[in-house]
Design a protein around this motif. Structure first.
Motif, short mmCIF file in Angstrom:
data_model
loop_
_atom_site.label_atom_id
_atom_site.label_comp_id
_atom_site.label_asym_id
_atom_site.label_seq_id
_atom_site.Cartn_x
_atom_site.Cartn_y
_atom_site.Cartn_z
N UNK A 63 37.60 44.55 -17.45
CA UNK A 63 37.33 43.25 -16.81
C UNK A 63 36.13 43.34 -15.87
N UNK A 64 35.81 44.58 -15.47
CA UNK A 64 34.75 44.75 -14.48
C UNK A 64 33.41 45.10 -15.11
N UNK A 65 33.25 44.70 -16.38
CA UNK A 65 31.97 44.93 -17.05
C UNK A 65 31.24 43.59 -17.15
N UNK A 66 29.93 43.63 -16.99
CA UNK A 66 29.13 42.40 -17.13
C UNK A 66 28.43 42.05 -15.83
N UNK A 67 27.88 40.84 -15.79
CA UNK A 67 27.12 40.43 -14.60
C UNK A 67 28.08 40.13 -13.46
N UNK A 68 27.59 40.17 -12.19
CA UNK A 68 28.46 39.88 -11.05
C UNK A 68 29.18 38.54 -11.20
#
Ligand code: HEM
Length: 564
Positions: A63-68
């Motif tokens: 879930x903590x992958x990707x843009x802010x």
């Protein structure tokens, strides 16, 4: 392997692979068994907590992958799925995070003198802030907190009003050049708050600042971004992997900009101290406007004790070490850096490195938070013209047509502006999460569950401040949420933008006073328009809460120009 040992291995018929299988694999298995056994209680209690189980090994780490902004949206969605639970667990690899959103549980953590250890993520701040107040713990933190808190006493803060005024007028003039065009106000707020900090807490004269304020603010913003990336991307957590990336190289350059400024500030201050020790006491700028009236007003205020509580950013029932009533005495009323330097000279064990770490901490904590808070405020005003009109009406009643500077008494009369700032900090708390590493098991108040030692407790103020049972219509901007009658029955810990308890924000009163002066000065000069509706804002929890889509506003001059 040496020739002799290779021969022994060959003679015994063992190959390197079988050696690996016989020695390393059992050692690994034993380690895993030991690791799990030592965390048995953690697993036992975690199993009872509500929350998604996630994938084997990684948990909800993906879930903590990707843009802010993507991460913010996903974590928010996850929160909504477990909306009805007061506590939610999330596994991120082997780390257990426990999110609290019931004020009764938040109180257990924040009011405690035991649960004061910051979560492991704060270690990413170390190369920047060292062991400053934000990160340190135990005796060191206690001693430094005791030393630093009095430098944010109201009597010291009042002496900063002239500088708050001068810098607010300067930023008004800078923003005027946009002439009605839309622009991002965050850079201006950032630069202005850095310059105010340099002049007030650090006592550095404007003439010696050059371009450093702006450069510093930009470096801080980029550093925050790197720290955010590190805390969300699991593979960048180990130093040896992080050091291989371009982020590490950028970090070195940015820290050079930041630390160069800190060292320069410190050097200058020490030189001044050495040159004329007695001049240090006089170097605290004294207010030059309406001193007599101020004194009278102060006495009135003292009787009513209205200066504490909500006026300074926390529920009126809460008290912390910033609320001590006794005056620290004329001699001790030193601004932050003066006090640290004087203490170090007078026998308090405080090394140059420790002073530098505290300076870096105050510069970071004191600037990015206030810049975000004021930028959100301006955008909210721009999307709520009817509320803005009421703020302006209040300001006009205080100042009339006069261009006189704002006094301390004026700030006490800005009751509606105050409620609007509070409501902004409720919906958009600049520090969106407060995280602690538990050293002891904690029994919760909201339900019959306990959270285990060694987990990370996360108090997501962005969630806590939008609980529908505390705030009716939590997603609607309504300053009346902070009318005394509406606050009366609310749990003290349901509004903690500055945290609370022994580790509360040491700059809470400084921030509120500064915000009132800057924001009232802007609204004395302009009306604000904001092109994007509040519901369409794209938020990102980048250590400090920001808008991914920028803080765009348009300013329309209200009256003749003030003299800067
Ligand atoms: C709107 C402005 C501000 C907000 C919302 C804010 C919020 C916070 C919060 C939530 C914490 C606790 C963080 C944690 O436990 O992880 C904190 C700590 C801190 N803040 Fe602020 N802050 C603001 C302005 C300032 C200012 C102006 C200063 C200094 C000039 C400052 C200095 C600090 C320091 C030194 C700490 C660490 C205190 C400790 O651990 O003992 N802050 N702040």
């Amino acid at each position: 392997m040496s020739t002799a040992s290779a021969e022994v291995v060959a003679a015994s018929g063992l190959t390197a692979t079988t050696l690996f299988t016989y020695l390393i694999v059992p050692a690994l298995v034993l380690w895993v068994v030991y690791y799990r056994m030592s965390r048995r209680r953690l697993y036992e209690l975690a199993a009872k907590l509500p929350g998604p189980e996630g994938l084997p090994l990684v948990g909800k780490g993906l879930e903590f992958i990707g843009s802010p902004h993507d991460i913010y949206t996903r974590v928010n969605k996850l929160g909504l799925e477990w909306e009805d639970k007061p506590v939610v667990k999330v596994w991120v690899g082997p780390r257990l995070l426990v999110f609290l959103k019931d004020p009764r549980d938040v109180e257990i953590i924040l009011s405690s003198h035991v649960h004061i250890d910051k979560s492991p993520e704060y270690r990413f701040f170390k190369p920047w802030l060292g062991n400053g107040l934000l990160i340190s713990t135990g005796e060191k933190w206690r001693a430094h907190r005791k030393l630093i808190a009095p430098t944010f006493h109201l009597n010291v803060l009042k002496s900063f009003l002239d500088l708050f005024n001068q810098n607010s007028r300067a930023v008004v003039e800078k923003m005027r050049k946009h002439n009605g065009e839309a622009f991002d106000c965050h850079d201006y707020m950032s630069e202005c708050t850095v310059e105010i900090l340099l002049e007030t807490a650090m006592g550095v004269n404007k003439k010696t600042q050059n371009q450093s304020g702006f450069e510093y603010a930009m470096a801080v913003m980029k550093m925050c971004h790197i720290l955010h990336i590190r805390s969300t991307k699991v593979w960048l957590r180990p130093d040896f992997l992080f050091n291989l990336t371009s982020y590490a190289k950028d970090q070195v350059k940015l820290l050079d900009v930041i630390h160069t400024l800190t060292k320069r500030v410190l050097k200058k201050k020490k030189e001044t101290y050495e040159k004329n020790k007695s001049a240090i006491l006089n170097s605290i700028p004294m207010p030059t406007v309406g001193i007599k009236e101020e004194k009278k007003a102060e006495e009135k205020v003292k009787d009513k004790t209205v200066v504490e509580g909500l006026s300074y950013g926390q529920s009126s029932g809460l008290k912390d070490d910033l609320d001590v009533d006794e005056d620290v005495g004329e001699k001790k009323r030193l601004a932050f850096l003066d006090l640290l330097i004087e203490s170090a000279q007078n026998g308090v064990v405080l090394t140059d490195e420790e002073i530098k770490e505290q300076v870096d901490t105050i510069m970071f904590e004191g600037h990015d938070t206030t810049a975000a808070g004021s930028s959100f405020f301006l955008c909210v005003m721009g999307t709520h013209p009817e509320i803005q009109a009421k703020v302006i009406q209040e300001i006009d009643e205080i100042f009339g047509d006069s261009d006189r500077p704002c006094t301390f008494q004026d700030t006490l009369e800005m009751k509606y502006l105050e409620r609007c700032i509070m409501e902004t900090l409720r919906m958009f708390p600049p520090v969106p999460i407060i995280a602690r590493e538990l050293q002891q098991e904690v029994k919760l108040n909201s339900c019959d569950l306990s959270i285990p030692a060694k987990c990370t407790v996360v108090i997501a103020t962005v969630k806590l401040h939008r609980q529908p049972d505390t705030y009716p219509n939590p997603d609607v901007y309504n300053p009346d949420n902070f009318l005394p009658e509406n606050c009366a029955n609310r749990h003290y810990y349901s509004f903690v933008p500055f945290s609370a308890g022994p580790r509360s924000c040491v700059g809470r009163k400084y921030a509120m006073l500064k915000l009132k002066v800057i924001l009232s000065t802007i609204l004395r000069n302009f009306t604000v328009h904001s092109p994007t509706k509040l519901e369409d804002w794209k938020l990102q929890a980048d250590i400090i809460l920001k808008r991914t889509d920028g803080f765009k506003i348009q300013l329309k001059p209200r009256k003749k120009q003030t003299v800067a």
